[in-house]
Design a protein around this motif. Sequence first.
Motif, PDB file in Angstrom:
ATOM      1  N   ASP A  32      35.243  56.443  16.412  1.00  0.00           N
ATOM      2  CA  ASP A  32      35.230  55.619  17.761  1.00  0.00           C
ATOM      3  C   ASP A  32      35.499  54.282  17.774  1.00  0.00           C
ATOM      4  OD1 ASP A  32      35.014  57.713  20.016  1.00  0.00           O
ATOM      5  OD2 ASP A  32      33.028  58.002  19.364  1.00  0.00           O
ATOM      6  N   TRP A  33      35.670  53.873  16.518  1.00  0.00           N
ATOM      7  CA  TRP A  33      35.840  52.282  16.459  1.00  0.00           C
ATOM      8  C   TRP A  33      37.043  51.945  15.802  1.00  0.00           C
ATOM      9  CZ3 TRP A  33      32.276  49.050  18.346  1.00  0.00           C
ATOM     10  CH2 TRP A  33      31.174  49.407  18.628  1.00  0.00           C
ATOM     11  N   GLN A  34      37.801  51.076  16.317  1.00  0.00           N
ATOM     12  CA  GLN A  34      39.025  50.601  16.028  1.00  0.00           C
ATOM     13  C   GLN A  34      39.196  49.170  15.289  1.00  0.00           C
ATOM     14  OE1 GLN A  34      42.490  51.213  18.595  1.00  0.00           O
ATOM     15  NE2 GLN A  34      43.853  51.464  16.599  1.00  0.00           N
ATOM     16  N   THR A  35      39.376  48.888  13.954  1.00  0.00           N
ATOM     17  CA  THR A  35      39.457  47.558  13.248  1.00  0.00           C
ATOM     18  C   THR A  35      40.528  46.894  14.093  1.00  0.00           C
ATOM     19  OG1 THR A  35      38.731  48.681  11.433  1.00  0.00           O
ATOM     20  CG2 THR A  35      39.582  46.482  11.228  1.00  0.00           C
ATOM     21  N   VAL A  36      40.367  45.592  14.391  1.00  0.00           N
ATOM     22  CA  VAL A  36      41.339  44.730  14.793  1.00  0.00           C
ATOM     23  C   VAL A  36      42.156  44.172  13.722  1.00  0.00           C
ATOM     24  CG1 VAL A  36      41.583  42.532  16.253  1.00  0.00           C
ATOM     25  CG2 VAL A  36      39.575  44.016  16.749  1.00  0.00           C
ATOM     26  N   SER A  37      43.472  44.109  14.000  1.00  0.00           N
ATOM     27  CA  SER A  37      44.086  43.577  13.060  1.00  0.00           C
ATOM     28  C   SER A  37      44.085  42.027  13.030  1.00  0.00           C
ATOM     29  CB  SER A  37      45.660  43.656  13.563  1.00  0.00           C
ATOM     30  OG  SER A  37      46.555  42.765  12.727  1.00  0.00           O
ATOM     31  N   PRO A  38      44.075  41.690  11.548  1.00  0.00           N
ATOM     32  CA  PRO A  38      43.628  40.098  11.426  1.00  0.00           C
ATOM     33  C   PRO A  38      44.680  39.286  11.906  1.00  0.00           C
ATOM     34  CG  PRO A  38      43.568  41.348   9.182  1.00  0.00           C
ATOM     35  CD  PRO A  38      44.306  42.336  10.252  1.00  0.00           C
ATOM     36  N   ALA A  39      45.923  39.577  12.296  1.00  0.00           N
ATOM     37  CA  ALA A  39      46.802  38.919  13.091  1.00  0.00           C
ATOM     38  C   ALA A  39      46.366  38.851  14.516  1.00  0.00           C
ATOM     39  CB  ALA A  39      48.063  39.710  12.853  1.00  0.00           C
ATOM     40  N   ASP A  40      45.476  39.618  14.959  1.00  0.00           N
ATOM     41  CA  ASP A  40      45.094  39.596  16.245  1.00  0.00           C
ATOM     42  C   ASP A  40      43.567  38.536  16.560  1.00  0.00           C
ATOM     43  OD1 ASP A  40      47.349  40.904  16.986  1.00  0.00           O
ATOM     44  OD2 ASP A  40      46.386  42.802  17.471  1.00  0.00           O
ATOM     45  N   LEU A  41      43.331  38.238  15.211  1.00  0.00           N
ATOM     46  CA  LEU A  41      41.704  37.627  15.194  1.00  0.00           C
ATOM     47  C   LEU A  41      42.053  35.926  15.228  1.00  0.00           C
ATOM     48  CD1 LEU A  41      39.430  39.455  12.981  1.00  0.00           C
ATOM     49  CD2 LEU A  41      39.438  39.400  15.602  1.00  0.00           C
TER      50      LEU A  41
END
Lengths: 296, 296
Positions: A32-41
């Motif tokens: 149920d969890w999706q890791t945020v792309s480092p390019a989006d942080l």
Amino acid sequence: MIALLALAAVAAAPSAKPLTPSEIVSKAPAADWQTVSPADLLVIDYEGGGRTVIQLAPDFAPVHVANVRALANAGYWKGSSIYRVQDNYVAQWGVNEGGPPTPAGVVAKPPAEYSRSVKGLTLRPLGYADQYAPRVGHAGGWPVAWNPKTGRANLTHCYGMVGVGRDMAPDTGMGGELYAVIGQAPRHLDRNIALVGRVIEGIENMSALPRGTEALGFYKAGTVARKIASVRLASAMPATDRPSFQVMRTTGATFASYIHARANRQDQFFQVPAGGVDLCNAPVPVRRTPAPSSSR
Amino acid sequence: MIALLALAAVAAAPSAKPLTPSEIVSKAPAADWQTVSPADLLVIDYEGGGRTVIQLAPDFAPVHVANVRALANAGYWKGSSIYRVQDNYVAQWGVNEGGPPTPAGVVAKPPAEYSRSVKGLTLRPLGYADQYAPRVGHAGGWPVAWNPKTGRANLTHCYGMVGVGRDMAPDTGMGGELYAVIGQAPRHLDRNIALVGRVIEGIENMSALPRGTEALGFYKAGTVARKIASVRLASAMPATDRPSFQVMRTTGATFASYIHARANRQDQFFQVPAGGVDLCNAPVPVRRTPAPSSSR
């Protein structure tokens, strides 16, 4: 006596009781969890310490987000500041006046990315009324509103959402000045300004600052609320230093349970469940990515 | 460039444009303002300076408000503190544990004044949907929700509203610990807790404090966010020192215009008016009572 004011979420609920929102989140399976792309942080570090992390929303404001990435990569905000803190409204930061020349690759006047087509979005209706839009709910981990007649969707000005300061139209803001919502959702700004993301950690480094004493919460000339040491994309940081976050998928059964529980609080503390919830009072859960050994 | 972010309210609008909410408030005739009784003003002064003023709501929680008045008159809160600041939720203050004995005249366990009969209230419907109640609007200068079927009305947990901390039911809180909303309206608390008023000045002395580092925003044992020097009713202060405030009448044409303008922002900044407004995004206007010479 310690008057608890809705503290029941941390106490063990009787087994007959449904799970609290926090319990649902803590028990959510890894899927149920999706890791945020480092390019989006986007990682803001302050002089004197403290950090604020923003998740960017390229699917909703691609040109503005590309600008923000280019500004971060060029070091545009090094030495800039938070210069406006208006109570129950916004904290605003960046390069207010003067400042370095606009870096190459930054679009000086982006299109008005205040809404987008619903095509390509997986929209999950909240299931409750809204004062500002015909439909509200979530898409790809974001709070959104949409209009079935026009086929347009927009991000909504909930607590922590980050937008691009602009002057009067036709200016749309190039991204050098950003604000975060630190009060009651100013939803009247929806569709009038470009939202580019949301604060997912360290909002208190903006919301707990002394309010500016000038009109609209601006700081007096020559003073600022907080100096910014650096603003970087996580993807530009050494891998070992990068923060990593996960956002709950808004399409699954766990998120549906979470929304239901937010709308029907039955913690021990509550006598009367509301039977409804405001879009902005059901924030999409976020967590730091668990270490591999501790992931479920 | 100074990106203004909805600053148009302070600029002169073209004459063809309708008045902005702020313009409507600033032009309101004297008859649209009602002076708050000094017995309904709770004045918190902090050690080291700063003040927060709360308007009490005796029409909605009479026993709790009587308790608050008795506690203030007995000096119960002298030397107490703000000991909880939870981001996007509440600041909480008063006597957390121990403290002085409950003064005479204070009802140890007040009735659950979470709602009241609509009888005697002049209800002005907001005119827009709500997620938490069948009807919302205003009565006597307060944001309220009501249910025509049950004939009950309640104050709503909007930004700045003040409630009485309590433990699990049947405890209702005697009034020694109070909280103010400093984030997105936690409307799920409506009808579950006694609201006794709202902050009408100095909310930033609560909302801009560092967030507590412990669970739920509590401060670490032995530390507090801010020490309270005194809490007094304005009616117990020397007449020359008393602050005085006026609240806009919620039954008049001016208030109707104000709500309409909040729901249909047409300031120069706005491209698209929302056509609706959340109850908690249309706060009832308050002002310091003008000096006699400057009143209209």
